[in-house]
Design an enzyme around this catalytic site. Structure first.
Site, mmCIF file in Angstrom:
data_model
loop_
_atom_site.group_PDB
_atom_site.id
_atom_site.type_symbol
_atom_site.label_atom_id
_atom_site.label_comp_id
_atom_site.label_asym_id
_atom_site.label_seq_id
_atom_site.Cartn_x
_atom_site.Cartn_y
_atom_site.Cartn_z
ATOM 1 N N GLY A 73 -5.648 -54.509 42.553
ATOM 2 C CA GLY A 73 -5.628 -55.428 41.417
ATOM 3 C C GLY A 73 -5.703 -54.679 40.093
ATOM 4 N N THR A 74 -6.505 -53.628 40.068
ATOM 5 C CA THR A 74 -6.646 -52.830 38.855
ATOM 6 C C THR A 74 -5.298 -52.254 38.431
ATOM 7 O OG1 THR A 74 -8.919 -52.260 39.434
ATOM 8 C CG2 THR A 74 -7.795 -50.786 37.890
ATOM 9 N N ASN A 154 -14.490 -63.607 37.659
ATOM 10 C CA ASN A 154 -15.125 -63.040 38.844
ATOM 11 C C ASN A 154 -16.644 -63.183 38.860
ATOM 12 O OD1 ASN A 154 -14.203 -61.178 36.726
ATOM 13 N ND2 ASN A 154 -15.572 -59.720 37.701
ATOM 14 N N SER A 202 -4.788 -59.044 44.393
ATOM 15 C CA SER A 202 -5.328 -57.902 45.127
ATOM 16 C C SER A 202 -5.686 -58.336 46.543
ATOM 17 C CB SER A 202 -6.572 -57.396 44.405
ATOM 18 O OG SER A 202 -7.211 -56.405 45.176
ATOM 19 N N GLY A 203 -5.151 -57.642 47.549
ATOM 20 C CA GLY A 203 -5.290 -58.062 48.945
ATOM 21 C C GLY A 203 -6.718 -58.246 49.431
ATOM 22 N N HIS A 204 -7.633 -57.357 49.011
ATOM 23 C CA HIS A 204 -8.963 -57.393 49.626
ATOM 24 C C HIS A 204 -9.826 -58.564 49.185
ATOM 25 C CE1 HIS A 204 -11.795 -55.554 46.521
ATOM 26 N NE2 HIS A 204 -10.640 -55.279 45.968
ATOM 27 N N THR A 240 6.330 -44.166 47.671
ATOM 28 C CA THR A 240 6.671 -44.795 48.953
ATOM 29 C C THR A 240 5.727 -45.959 49.235
ATOM 30 O OG1 THR A 240 7.494 -42.694 49.768
ATOM 31 C CG2 THR A 240 6.937 -44.356 51.430
ATOM 32 N N CYS A 328 -27.968 -52.682 35.372
ATOM 33 C CA CYS A 328 -27.326 -51.555 36.061
ATOM 34 C C CYS A 328 -26.444 -51.983 37.222
ATOM 35 C CB CYS A 328 -28.338 -50.510 36.494
ATOM 36 S SG CYS A 328 -29.898 -51.146 37.018
HETATM 37 N N1 PLP Z 1 -9.621 -58.424 38.369
HETATM 38 C C1 PLP Z 1 -10.639 -59.194 38.794
HETATM 39 C C2 PLP Z 1 -10.870 -60.534 38.172
HETATM 40 C C3 PLP Z 1 -11.472 -58.732 39.817
HETATM 41 O O1 PLP Z 1 -12.493 -59.492 40.226
HETATM 42 C C4 PLP Z 1 -11.223 -57.458 40.383
HETATM 43 C C5 PLP Z 1 -12.106 -56.902 41.427
HETATM 44 O O2 PLP Z 1 -13.275 -57.232 41.527
HETATM 45 C C6 PLP Z 1 -10.128 -56.715 39.897
HETATM 46 C C7 PLP Z 1 -9.346 -57.225 38.887
HETATM 47 C C8 PLP Z 1 -9.805 -55.364 40.452
HETATM 48 O O3 PLP Z 1 -9.202 -55.456 41.717
HETATM 49 P P1 PLP Z 1 -9.188 -54.175 42.688
HETATM 50 O O4 PLP Z 1 -10.560 -54.072 43.259
HETATM 51 O O5 PLP Z 1 -8.172 -54.519 43.746
HETATM 52 O O6 PLP Z 1 -8.783 -53.018 41.891
#
Ligand code: PLP
Length: 389
Positions: A73-74, A154, A202-204, A240, A328
């Site tokens: 996702g990042t 999130n 993001s898959g996870h 790839t 923290c």
């Molecule tokens: N964006 C949001 C709103 C998220 O909650 C997260 C992960 O917690 C991300 C982006 C980042 O995703 P990834 O962990 O796949 O890099």
């Protein structure tokens, strides 16, 4: 120490669904070919990649050519924001976003500001974490090259009015990106109904493994690739393709899409029972985020007068895994930037707790939390100089 394990941190990550793993397995050993290779031996991998792209596109209501696979996702957020900003740098240098975005969006915007001279407007959010679409319209200038607003938050689960926002960005001809990383698996991802130009997943977060993501890019949206190389993913993300993980993510999205509505009702009911039970038994507790416009699996609260980290450790001893937006644990200096942006009292924010439910969560899990959490809060407050009852 309680041997029971109640995993309530599905916003952090989810386990890989066995159905997803099963779909992935053939692509590690048998069908291991490079999808770019031309011989017959690679045809299986190529076909799997094409099928996965079609599946993801179908769930998004997009064309397969508009789906770019990424590493997480990042990466999708980085590609969307830096890619559009850089591609449109001759048209302007202004970006609009919110202060409650994930670090993947915020730090990308900050780098564009500090290293490349872009100007970033952070729209205000109200006490529930909601953006006012009219503020988007007011912030757009002739130099605005991108608006990036998350679909669902999130930390507090608030769902932003993306469809309303896109009516404004479209009318003004500004591309709209949404970080749908938390929304995927829970909410409708149809890019036409949402009206977005770019969307990250993001898959996870929806029962595929960690390390695979995707970015939807509407045809015609200018995007400078962050990664140059062999021309994979239409040249927008060279490298790839991770075929087994992409196959897994597509299968996971397909399952989530089919089960989404029933699961939202089930999880929403469990979540509401959890929140009502906690509010009824714990004094000076407040729900953070929007009361109704929130992800069905998300319960976030603040218990003034204690430290979130201490709460997490005690919960862990009772077999409950959760998270906090306080200090923290959020790897920030003070309480999380999200709780601060919502205007939450700093003492309350220190005692924040996020419980995010998932497929395996059941009534027994909720009963367990309702049993163990109130006495933990009471004990911690009794020891705390921050709490005056
Ligand atoms: N964006 C949001 C709103 C998220 O909650 C997260 C992960 O917690 C991300 C982006 C980042 O995703 P990834 O962990 O796949 O890099």
């Amino acid at each position: 120490m309680n041997e029971r394990s109640v995993y309530l941190d599905h916003a952090a990550t989810t386990p890989t669904d066995p159905r997803v793993l099963e779909a992935m397995l053939p692509y590690f050993t048998g069908e291991y070919g490079n999808p770019s290779s031309l011989y017959r031996h690679a045809a299986g991998a190529r076909q799997a990649l094409d099928d996965a792209r079609r599946t993801v596109a179908e769930v998004l209501g997009a064309r397969p050519t508009e789906v770019i696979f990424s590493g997480c996702g990042t990466e999708s957020d980085n590609l969307a924001i830096r890619g559009v900003a850089m591609a449109r740098r001759h048209e302007g240098n202004h970006i609009i976003t919110t202060p409650i975005e994930h670090a993947a969006v915020l730090h990308t915007c900050e780098q564009l500001e500090s290293a490349y001279g872009y100007r970033v407007t952070y729209l205000p959010v109200d006490a529930t974490g909601m953006v006012d679409p009219d503020d988007v319209g007011r912030a757009i200038t002739s130099g605005t090259v991108l608006v990036s607003i998350m679909y669902a938050n999130n930390e507090v689960g608030t769902i932003e009015p993306i469809a309303e926002i896109s009516r404004i960005t479209r009318a003004r001809g500004v591309p709209l990106h949404t970080d749908a990383v938390q929304a995927a698996g829970s909410l409708d991802l149809d890019v036409e109904r949402l009206g977005v130009d770019l969307l990250s997943i993001s898959g996870h977060k929806f029962y595929a493994p960690k390390g695979v993501g995707a970015l939807y890019v509407r045809r015609g949206t200018p995007l400078l690739p962050a990664q140059t190389g062999g021309g994979q993913e239409r040249g927008l993300r060279a490298g790839t393709e991770n075929v087994p993980y992409i196959v897994g993510m597509a299968r996971a999205l397909e399952i989530a899409s089919a089960e989404r509505e029933a699961e939202a009702i089930r999880l929403g009911a469990l979540r509401d029972r959890l929140l009502a039970g906690l509010l009824a038994t714990i004094p000076d507790a407040q729900v953070t985020g929007h009361p109704t416009q929130r992800l069905p699996n998300s319960a976030s609260l603040a218990f003034t007068g204690l430290e979130g980290e201490a709460l997490l450790l005690r919960l862990d001893m009772e077999g409950v895994q959760a998270s906090t937006g306080s200090a923290c644990a959020a790897q920030e200096e003070g309480p999380s930037h999200v709780l601060t942006a919502l205007g939450l009292d700093q003492v309350a924010a220190r005692g924040s707790l996020r419980l995010t439910l998932g497929r395996a969560t059941n009534d027994d899990d909720i009963d367990h939390v309702l049993r163990v959490l109130p006495p933990i809060v009471e004990t911690l407050r009794a020891m705390s100089p921050l709490y005056a009852s």
